[in-house]
Design an enzyme around this catalytic site. Sequence first.
Site, PDB file in Angstrom:
ATOM      1  N   GLU A   7      16.805 108.892   5.663  1.00  0.00           N
ATOM      2  CA  GLU A   7      17.099 108.097   4.479  1.00  0.00           C
ATOM      3  C   GLU A   7      17.381 106.672   4.926  1.00  0.00           C
ATOM      4  O   GLU A   7      17.870 106.438   6.034  1.00  0.00           O
ATOM      5  CB  GLU A   7      18.307 108.654   3.722  1.00  0.00           C
ATOM      6  CG  GLU A   7      18.134 110.082   3.238  1.00  0.00           C
ATOM      7  CD  GLU A   7      17.059 110.264   2.186  1.00  0.00           C
ATOM      8  OE1 GLU A   7      16.698 109.275   1.504  1.00  0.00           O
ATOM      9  OE2 GLU A   7      16.570 111.389   2.029  1.00  0.00           O
ATOM     10  N   ASP A  32       7.434 122.700 -10.376  1.00  0.00           N
ATOM     11  CA  ASP A  32       8.808 122.212 -10.489  1.00  0.00           C
ATOM     12  C   ASP A  32       8.859 120.694 -10.377  1.00  0.00           C
ATOM     13  O   ASP A  32       9.602 120.036 -11.100  1.00  0.00           O
ATOM     14  CB  ASP A  32       9.689 122.864  -9.425  1.00  0.00           C
ATOM     15  CG  ASP A  32      11.162 122.597  -9.662  1.00  0.00           C
ATOM     16  OD1 ASP A  32      11.633 122.753 -10.797  1.00  0.00           O
ATOM     17  OD2 ASP A  32      11.851 122.219  -8.687  1.00  0.00           O
TER      18      ASP A  32
END
Length: 96
Positions: A7, A32
């Site tokens: 990240e 999904d």
Amino acid sequence: MDLPTQEFVNGAYVTVDEPFRVYASWQESVADHGELLANGTSWNNAHYDQVINAADYQHAAYALQEAGYATDPNYAETLIDVIEAYDLTKFDDLVK
């Protein structure tokens, strides 16, 4: 399931453990993901409306980045580069 992921935080990439969903099949994962984009998040059902309503893939890529979909500050540009490198717009007519 918690898995390590890169990240971009405070100007640098860091490895953190984050929860990821686990699916029985690729098709379940894709379905999904489509539900997430179409219906938003549990805290905001309009979270990805700017993505869904974008005029083109470039605007959609920037809307994804602005919605916080990824922490990579170059996410939109990278996504656009992949779409163009593999001529993925040829599939656009399949979803219209």
